[in-house]
Design an enzyme around this catalytic site. Structure first.
Site: not given
Length: 201
Positions: A9, A35, A181
């Site tokens: 994403g 990452d 949420s």
């Protein structure tokens, strides 16, 4: 059974937050963060846009990342133990190799690297709108700080480009609304994984 989940994403969409929650609730669950495979800053090219190209696949050591995933696939029990991941306590006679082992692979360019496309058993992708993404990005502290103009000049255009590539890859990806949420996103993903696992048993 071995089961690989992709959580991809947009930058600052909530991938790591979701991943950290899933790790705590899924059994025998290891994680690989994309990452962790960024090349060193001096190996990142400067593009035609004038910015160092952090948001492209060549900024990552994808071979090393793939090898890490292969190590899990070859022996998830050994991988879990070497990474300090507790394995489910099961009856004495049960074999840890026969349990369900889960690998979560989390990153912003998971579905733009062809060698990995057929690895995922379940693929998720978190999206948030431009304004919210820019707002969240501006509040983050990075090891290499964003130079002025990076978001509009490089980060967002690359996101749109890679998203188009991903959508044309033919991979079945479940999209998640990053404005929901944290609890709603987690519940949606957890239930989807559970249903998928049940179907495979």
């Amino acid at each position: 059974m071995k089961y690989v989940i992709g959580i991809g994403g947009v930058t600052n969409g909530g991938k790591t937050t979701l991943t950290n929650r899933l790790i705590k609730t899924l059994p025998n669950c290891c994680v690989v963060h994309q990452d962790d495979f960024f090349k060193k800053p001096d190996q990142i090219e400067v593009g035609d846009d004038g910015f160092r190209q952090w948001d492209v696949i060549t900024a990552m050591d994808m071979e090393s990342m793939t090898n890490t995933m292969k190590a899990w696939m070859e022996n998830p029990v050994k991988f879990a133990r070497s990474h300090g991941v507790p394995l489910s306590s099961a009856p004495e006679e049960s074999n840890p190799d026969e349990q369900t082992h889960i690998l979560i692979v989390e990153g912003f360019l998971l579905y733009n690297y062809p060698p990995l496309l057929d690895v995922f058993d379940k693929s998720f992708y978190i999206t948030i709108p431009y304004e919210e993404c820019k707002r969240r990005r501006s509040t983050r502290q990075y090891t290499v700080p964003d130079p002025p103009g990076l978001f509009d000049g490089h980060v967002w255009p690359m996101y749109l480009k890679h998203r188009r590539e991903m959508e044309s890859s033919g991979l079945h990806i479940e999209c998640l609304d990053g404005l929901s949420s944290k609890e709603e996103i987690y519940t949606q993903v957890y239930e989807s994984i559970q249903n998928n696992l049940l179907n495979r048993l």
